[in-house]
Write a protein that holds these residues in place. Structure first.
Motif, mmCIF file in Angstrom:
data_model
loop_
_atom_site.group_PDB
_atom_site.id
_atom_site.type_symbol
_atom_site.label_atom_id
_atom_site.label_comp_id
_atom_site.label_asym_id
_atom_site.label_seq_id
_atom_site.Cartn_x
_atom_site.Cartn_y
_atom_site.Cartn_z
ATOM 1 N N LEU A 171 -2.032 -5.050 11.716
ATOM 2 C CA LEU A 171 -3.203 -4.861 11.569
ATOM 3 C C LEU A 171 -3.880 -3.577 11.452
ATOM 4 O O LEU A 171 -4.997 -2.723 10.271
ATOM 5 C CB LEU A 171 -3.994 -5.760 11.437
ATOM 6 C CG LEU A 171 -5.595 -5.854 10.957
ATOM 7 C CD1 LEU A 171 -5.185 -6.616 9.600
ATOM 8 C CD2 LEU A 171 -6.392 -6.995 11.043
ATOM 9 N N LEU A 187 -2.559 -0.616 8.948
ATOM 10 C CA LEU A 187 -2.895 -1.334 7.713
ATOM 11 C C LEU A 187 -4.876 -0.902 7.470
ATOM 12 O O LEU A 187 -4.954 -0.522 6.085
ATOM 13 C CB LEU A 187 -3.038 -3.456 6.956
ATOM 14 C CG LEU A 187 -3.599 -3.055 5.789
ATOM 15 C CD1 LEU A 187 -2.841 -2.719 5.186
ATOM 16 C CD2 LEU A 187 -3.972 -5.165 6.208
ATOM 17 N N THR A 204 2.294 -4.771 2.269
ATOM 18 C CA THR A 204 1.782 -5.697 2.944
ATOM 19 C C THR A 204 3.409 -6.747 2.437
ATOM 20 O O THR A 204 3.303 -7.859 2.458
ATOM 21 C CB THR A 204 1.383 -6.314 3.623
ATOM 22 O OG1 THR A 204 0.422 -6.926 2.736
ATOM 23 C CG2 THR A 204 0.372 -5.928 3.849
ATOM 24 N N PHE A 252 0.336 -10.854 6.704
ATOM 25 C CA PHE A 252 -0.132 -9.886 6.168
ATOM 26 C C PHE A 252 0.075 -10.106 5.060
ATOM 27 O O PHE A 252 -1.253 -9.523 3.864
ATOM 28 C CB PHE A 252 0.679 -8.515 6.355
ATOM 29 C CG PHE A 252 1.009 -8.115 7.609
ATOM 30 C CD1 PHE A 252 -0.414 -7.602 8.591
ATOM 31 C CD2 PHE A 252 1.518 -7.892 8.930
ATOM 32 C CE1 PHE A 252 -0.938 -7.595 9.462
ATOM 33 C CE2 PHE A 252 1.849 -7.425 10.136
ATOM 34 C CZ PHE A 252 0.223 -7.193 10.373
#
Length: 373
Positions: A234, A237, A245, A337
């Protein structure tokens, strides 16, 4: 910088916080580095892969009177053949590709339930990254849902025994005793379904100590590394929110910021790795995080690239001791995700890393979630 200085720097607070510049320095020295008489650092991908797959290099196993170290020595994590194969064959029934694939709907439902309950401002580590894998592994084991909140601090304390200090502290030993008492109670009155019940039913093939140690290992390993995988992913991301993802994203997270950075082996007999003679009895420290950033195997290794071809990191090991739950961890992360992309997620303060080298992850990761896309 020589190998001994490199290892010392890795064990320092700064090295634990950011080992990657030191890994790059290690690669400039070579794939296998002698630290001292009978001690080697393995940093190259090919060298680490060879050591992991070669039965001549075993898990170090020394008897210990410390509860945390003794527990690990009796589990599949720290045993060698023939005991390792005997125990692994009993446990692996839950982690076959077919059984893991069958869990997809239940994992997706668990992810949706957790995301549906998250407030707009939340610590991702506490409220999602831990909650998802502990829910899954407790369901597989048969551990009551009401007890799940207990396990994150206990696992954090217990796994300090894996760090490269050669010792464990009082907190690790206390966690081992508490988890031992907890599972002894469940073994005495096992749940009707789940792996606990299956292993209790097959206990003629396991000693009482092996049964207890492996149940604790399955619980802790079942959520600890996946929690770190989710947090590490995360954070990446948040830095690049437009990345796809999918499973390739998860694989690149594993390579780029592996939850497991280090493992160890001992040479059972004389051998040669990367052209270097390895005498019997030598200790090898495998820097998996460095192997995953070997420029000979992964061009431009410090760039996060989910499109990287032939991406096969060593984050879950390889060979006979490859992590039993690696397919499950990958599936949980891929589903998580995918579902997280339905939200706009932004940072809500500075995250904090755990002060670890071997197990790398976040202690806190505060985020904000907006309405679904």
């Amino acid at each position: 910088m020589n190998a001994a200085e490199l290892l010392q720097d890795l064990l320092s607070p700064a090295g634990r916080a950011d080992p990657f510049p030191l890994y790059a320095a290690a690669h400039r020295l070579g794939p296998l580095l002698p630290v001292a008489d009978g001690i080697f650092l393995v940093v190259g991908y090919a060298a680490a892969n060879e050591v992991l797959r070669n039965p001549a290099f075993e898990i170090p196993s020394q008897p210990s009177s410390q509860p945390s170290l003794e527990l690990m020595q009796r589990s599949i994590l720290r045993t060698n053949p023939p005991d390792h194969g005997r125990m692994r064959s009993l446990i692996s029934q839950v982690f076959t590709p077919r059984r893991v694939a069958e869990l997809r709907p239940a994992i997706a439902a668990a992810v949706d339930d957790l995301l549906g309950d998250l407030p707009a401002e939340v610590d991702f580590m506490d409220e999602f990254a831990f909650q998802l894998p502990v829910t899954v592994i407790c369901e597989l084991l048969g551990v009551p849902a009401s007890d799940r909140h207990r396990f994150r601090p206990l696992a954090a304390d217990l796994t300090t025994a894996l760090e490269l200090t050669g010792d464990s502290d009082a907190a690790a030993d206390a966690a081992a005793r508490e988890l031992g008492a907890y599972f002894a109670h469940l073994i005495a009155d096992p749940p009707p379904v789940g792996l606990i019940a299956a292993l209790v039913a097959a206990r003629e093939r396991l000693s009482d100590e092996e049964l207890l140690a492996n149940l604790i290992l399955l619980l802790v390993a079942g959520f600890e590394t996946t929690t770190d995988l989710l947090g590490n992913g995360l954070q990446l991301l948040l830095r690049q929110p437009d990345l796809p993802t999918d499973a390739a994203f998860v694989e690149e997270v594993l390579r780029y910021d592996s939850p497991v950075q280090v493992t160890t082996r001992v040479a059972r007999e004389n051998g040669t790795i990367a052209g270097t003679p390895i005498p019997a009895g030598s200790d090898l420290v495998l820097l998996l995080g460095a192997a995953n950033r070997d420029p000979e195997r992964f061009p431009d290794p410090d760039r996060f690239d989910p499109g990287r071809p032939n991406n096969k990191p060593l984050s879950f090991g390889a060979g006979a001791h490859i992590c039993l739950g690696n397919s499950l961890a990958r599936l949980e992360a891929t589903i998580a995700f995918d579902r997280l992309r339905r939200f706009t997620i932004t940072a809500n303060g500075e995250p904090t890393r755990r002060d670890r080298l071997v197990l790398r992850g976040y202690q806190t990761l505060p985020i904000k979630l907006s309405a679904a896309r």
